[in-house]
Design a protein around this motif. Sequence first.
Motif: not given
Ligand code: GLC
Length: 702
Positions: A177, A205-206, A242, A278, A312, A314-315, A411, A424, A427, A460, A485
């Motif tokens: 990230w 990542d984001i 992501i 986020w 991937w 996530d969240m 996740r 996976w 965190d 992480f 990661h």
């Molecule tokens: C979450 C994910 C992590 C990622 C982060 C930012 O915490 O589990 O893998 O890096 O969000 O997107």
Amino acid sequence: MGITMIRKYKWKDWSMPIRTDAIVVPVEYTEEGKLPFLKTQFEENSLSLTYTMEQEDRVYGLGQQLRGINKRGWIYESYCKDDPNHTEDKHSLYGAHNFFIVKGKESFGCFIDCGGKVIFDIGYENQNILNIETKEPCEVYIVTGNTINDIIKQFRCGIGRSYIPPKWAFGYQQSRWGYNKKQDIEKVAEEHKKRNIPLEAVYMDIDYMERFKDFTIDENKFPEFSEFAANMIKQHIHLVPIIDAGVKIEDGYEVYETGKDKYFCKDKNGKDFVGGVWPGLVSFPDFMNQEVRNWFSSFYKDLLDMGIEGFWNDMNEPALFYSQEGLKEVYEKAGKLDWNNFRLDDFLELQPLVNQLGGNEEDFKKIYHNINGNMVRHDKVHNLYGYFMVKAAMEKIEKERPDKRILLFARASYIGMHRYSGIWTGDNKSWWSHLLLNIKMMPSLSMCGFLYAGADIGGFDGDVTEDLLTRWLEFGIFTPLLRNHCALGRRNQEIYQYESWKKMKELICLRYRLIPYLYSEFMKSALLDEMFFSPLSFIYSEDKQAEEIEDQLIVGDSIMIAPIYEQNKSGRIVYFPEDMLMLRFETSTHYVKEKVKKGYQYISMPQGEAVFFVRKNHIFILGEGGKYVDEACKGTMTILGWFEKETSYLFYEDDGYSKEYNKNNFETWSVIKRTTLKEDDWNLKIQGGRQSKKYLIEKDII
Ligand code: GLC
């Protein structure tokens, strides 16, 4: 495989708000209410199942959970949770995997199919009592079989074939990230290339998005994206972006605008529910609804068309940092504080309000789904949210790329999702205890069908140390998903950042030599419903010592691993339930072999060496390795083992991309003794399949 050993139980007028499709084979519905093995109590829409455990009974399963392989002695909650502190005092993680097996005088498996919360008290209130409670409508399946592996096979057959990723996804993958622009990713690729470290994927990542908006690419930071992706592919590197569950509320943003008032989960007044993740304020797609799945997943097409072959998700528990209402309450409370007359009690009242903002279960009761026209409160189906997000993605991916395997993992998860993607483990931290947790969790995930799985290698959150990263890789080279990661702001975690990168590189190079074996074993686990990682107790079921070993695992059928998971150790005691051939890889190309006898032995394991053990009369296959996965699967296969009798191995291989998993991909390799006048000689006979592999038997070990 017969399916007669799975029985289903349900209760009248207690129907689930949505079909989970966890079980995909027709199962005979047995009878109302009364289950075998478990004392059943059903009152006022609340189910309680109780089992009195014998002293020596063991309980296995629950997939992604805390604590040991044997689950006795704790209380677990099945309720997908975004909790980054995976400590011993917690009760749930990101997945809800409600399958367990009691192994004892009588052995059976049990699966609670339930979208809501289920509590598994496995000897917590009373050491000898296993008690399962839920207030949410569910169906219960009881699985019986001749052995523990047979019970698992029955169950896995019932839940359908596990997700199979493309073969490149078995290569080494780097993530972080904070790769904030195209150049950051190019640098990662270059640094690996410069040092000849194999690298199959770099994650996005984001940071790649515009203000963390799903399906957008920040053109300033990642210009000419298709060209960038194509350049990477030329170097055999896949970009893996992501996709998060929450959609940013922003005027003019296409995903938001097209979903607004239509496709998002609602609050009790029928307005789009608003929470914080986020991107700031977001709404959550109502994935329980097919129309919504079609809408949201349609946005994957652009990324696929730009050359992306992996994602991937996530969240998707969903993670909720705060609800608008909850935050308002905190602001109001804080606004009333009198700074000139501050009391400790004010602080003590405010603190819990702030702490409880994230993932607050009360907030989940304020979210509603539209399921076949019925408004269903989110907490009733909470455990299915991530699953249905993934289902949406894979439905679209399969439509767009029907003949090609695309990488997908997520996740949050529920059993059933294992057919659509891998996972996976979320965190974790750069802690030695989390390396051990990773080791212990893998067999439970295999039981529940999550075969393509792995943890964030190196951890992480937190600052990794060089020795922890190396030790984690020593274990990680055996996990199907091998991804380094790390969190934003944490110490650099790419292996080339460390002085001893050469040692770590050798481990990664060795991974590429292991791929023919690991892939063959992975595919057999998926296609034949077998375990990929097994605890010793599943294989050596009569061995009382093996039953209690939780820090050694059998990988596939032929090898045992005994990783180091403590700092400042140069070796450890290993328990050998049978004679084995030890392979010690000082580098990826140089290894020594030694026969080890059954019993306890101290084995030296210097940092950076890979040491593992081939079971006697089992075949282990070592490839030549390569710069990338395709290359690693060509070349001569070395057959290693300690053979005292003729031995066979079922070898699986395919092109790694297409979806034809037919019998031509299986070959039976038999090591056969041939007595010549001069000496005993051994030969390999291959039957079935394509028989195109070159091989070599290492004679000196026989
Ligand atoms: C979450 C994910 C992590 C990622 C982060 C930012 O915490 O589990 O893998 O890096 O969000 O997107």
